[in-house]
Write an enzyme that holds these catalytic residues in place. Structure first.
Site, PDB file in Angstrom:
ATOM      1  CG  ASP A   1      50.489  38.819  47.187  1.00  0.00           C
ATOM      2  OD1 ASP A   1      50.875  37.714  46.780  1.00  0.00           O
ATOM      3  OD2 ASP A   1      49.732  39.563  46.526  1.00  0.00           O
TER       4      ASP A   1
ATOM      5  CE1 TYR B   1      47.716  42.918  42.200  1.00  0.00           C
ATOM      6  CE2 TYR B   1      49.021  42.897  44.208  1.00  0.00           C
ATOM      7  CZ  TYR B   1      48.103  42.286  43.372  1.00  0.00           C
ATOM      8  OH  TYR B   1      47.587  41.067  43.721  1.00  0.00           O
TER       9      TYR B   1
ATOM     10  CE  LYS C   1      49.831  37.789  43.123  1.00  0.00           C
ATOM     11  NZ  LYS C   1      50.066  39.007  43.908  1.00  0.00           N
TER      12      LYS C   1
ATOM     13  CG  HIS D   1      48.642  38.550  38.267  1.00  0.00           C
ATOM     14  ND1 HIS D   1      48.975  39.844  38.573  1.00  0.00           N
ATOM     15  CD2 HIS D   1      47.576  38.270  39.042  1.00  0.00           C
ATOM     16  CE1 HIS D   1      48.148  40.326  39.474  1.00  0.00           C
ATOM     17  NE2 HIS D   1      47.281  39.387  39.775  1.00  0.00           N
TER      18      HIS D   1
ATOM     19  CE  LYS E   1      42.580  44.055  48.636  1.00  0.00           C
ATOM     20  NZ  LYS E   1      42.479  42.652  48.286  1.00  0.00           N
ATOM     21  CB  SER E   2      43.597  46.080  56.920  1.00  0.00           C
ATOM     22  OG  SER E   2      43.099  47.126  57.737  1.00  0.00           O
TER      23      SER E   2
END
Length: 280
Positions: free
Chosen positions: A51, A56, A81, A113, A236-237
């Protein structure tokens, strides 16, 4: 890296036919360099839903990571998006630009978005996305941070029901009413920030008890809480081992009482999608 790679996430069939993994990998707020490494690592660790968003500023890096992950494009489910500035007459160009930055000729899911009600261009924007789905550039179309009345308006006006609404959702903000509206319409609920913003949910007693009972991490319990209710979380990581842990949530089941206890953490707080400062 330690530990085995978990099995691929099962999929959910979206209303327009696309098969979407039931857990994905989020890329906010990574820059291009970070995103390239993180996405390639996530794919190597079994993620297939990736994603991102124009907002971003990392689609180029995400695209490099997609190509570096060692998995064929048709095995991946890529979401992006468009920004509020790209709504209306800029929608078609926004999709083309996202595809170009990502290095792909199509997107598996593309979202508005945020509705940006003051601009009032989200209906026109969604109509264009539906056209692009008909042309094959998009496999599924959806929205993000939309409220029920926004959804009702685009459906009534365009006759097209979104495949997905991606919203802020966690045990602290369960969004029961919105989720019920999605279910009635056949829209899949996708969760951004599914683990909360500061990790405090991991210390909550219902989460800790369930983690001990099942021999799992608190993060796995929270993500299982999502997927067991039909929600698609996008955690997320940047850590490979944590990526694997987050994906490894399909081999156990929470009891009804455990689900209820975790849902009881809901604070009813205002969600970030009430604001024009949405960035996720």
């Amino acid at each position: 890296m330690t530990g085995p790679i978990p099995p691929l996430a099962p999929t959910v069939r979206l209303r327009h036919g696309a098969e979407m993994p039931r857990l994905g990998f989020g890329t906010y707020p990574l820059d291009d360099t970070e995103a390239e490494h993180a996405v390639a690592t996530a794919i190597e660790n079994g993620y297939r839903l990736i994603d991102t968003a124009a907002l971003y500023g990392n689609e180029i890096g995400v695209g490099r990571g997609l190509r570096g992950g060692g998995v064929a494009r048709d095995e991946l489910f890529v979401t992006s998006k468009l920004t509020k500035e790209q709504q209306g007459t800029g929608t078609r160009r926004a999709v083309e630009e996202s595809c170009a930055r990502l290095g792909t000729d199509h997107l598996d899911l593309y979202l508005i978005h945020w509705p940006d009600p003051a601009q009032d261009a989200y209906v026109e924007t969604f109509r264009t996305l539906a056209d692009l789905m008909g042309e094959g550039t998009l496999k599924a179309v959806g929205v993000s941070n939309f409220k029920p009345h926004h959804l009702d308006r685009i459906i009534e006006t365009t006759g097209v029901v979104p495949d997905v609404n991606q919203i802020q959702l966690s045990p602290y903000h369960t969004r029961d009413g919105v989720r019920a509206h999605h279910e009635k319409l056949g829209i899949v609920t996708e969760a951004w920030s599914p683990l909360g913003r500061d990790g405090t949910v991991f210390a909550e007693e219902p989460v800790r008890r369930a983690a001990e009972r099942h021999g799992r991490t608190p993060a796995q319990i929270v993500l299982r809480w999502h997927v067991q209710q039909g929600i698609v979380p996008v955690p997320k990581s940047g850590h490979s081992e944590r990526m694997r842990e987050n994906l490894d949530v399909f081999g156990f089941e929470l009891s009804g009482a455990e689900l209820d206890e975790i849902s009881g953490l809901d604070r009813g707080e205002a969600s970030a999608d009430d604001s024009d400062a949405v960035a996720h």
